[in-house]
Design a protein around this motif. Sequence first.
Motif, short mmCIF file in Angstrom:
data_model
loop_
_atom_site.label_atom_id
_atom_site.label_comp_id
_atom_site.label_asym_id
_atom_site.label_seq_id
_atom_site.Cartn_x
_atom_site.Cartn_y
_atom_site.Cartn_z
N MET A 1 -1.32 -1.49 -4.51
CA MET A 1 -3.59 -0.53 -3.77
C MET A 1 -2.35 1.17 -3.03
SD MET A 1 -4.83 -2.69 -1.14
CE MET A 1 -4.12 -3.74 -0.11
N VAL B 1 -1.82 -7.12 -5.47
CA VAL B 1 -2.54 -6.27 -5.97
C VAL B 1 -1.91 -4.66 -5.52
CG1 VAL B 1 -5.04 -4.15 -5.62
CG2 VAL B 1 -4.91 -7.06 -5.68
N SER C 1 -7.12 0.70 -6.54
CA SER C 1 -6.17 -1.23 -6.13
C SER C 1 -6.19 -0.99 -7.80
CB SER C 1 -7.26 -1.85 -5.71
OG SER C 1 -8.58 -1.55 -6.12
N TYR D 1 1.14 -1.32 0.34
CA TYR D 1 0.24 0.20 -0.35
C TYR D 1 0.43 1.47 -0.05
CZ TYR D 1 -4.30 1.90 0.61
OH TYR D 1 -5.51 3.40 0.59
#
Length: 147
Positions: A70, A68, A60, A8
């Motif tokens: 993000m 993924v 995302s 992230y």
Amino acid sequence: MATTINPYLTFEGKCEEAFNFYKSVFGGDFAFVGRFKDMPPQEGMPPMPAGSDDLLMHISLPIGGGSVLMGSDTCQGFGPPVTVGNNITISISADSKESADRLFKGLSAEGTVAMPMGDTFWGSYFGMFTDKFGINWMVGFDKNSPS
């Protein structure tokens, strides 16, 4: 226990530019794009700073193999200022609410909780913290996901 771990990334106003670049490299389509203006008012949260409406609250991009990428922009009052090195968070998607609670409790021990586990307006059970080693984490369980 099946969990996934995804990076992230946090930016100061450049998240959309960065993710358009990442999309040009990885291909695919964004699974979610949410802007701060889409966020309903939250009790106890400060108002959004002027000019932040179109910044990304969350985006995302599936990049293959179940991973993924993000990210989000940060705004004053909605997270720490971006400093290269602390702008990467490990996001864990748990397979149950109980698993999310266990992971959150274990990893946040002796750390600093930024957002306790709780239900969110986007339909997840979610929390954030920095562990005792200075690593940023997000733990979530998507309540709308088929088991």
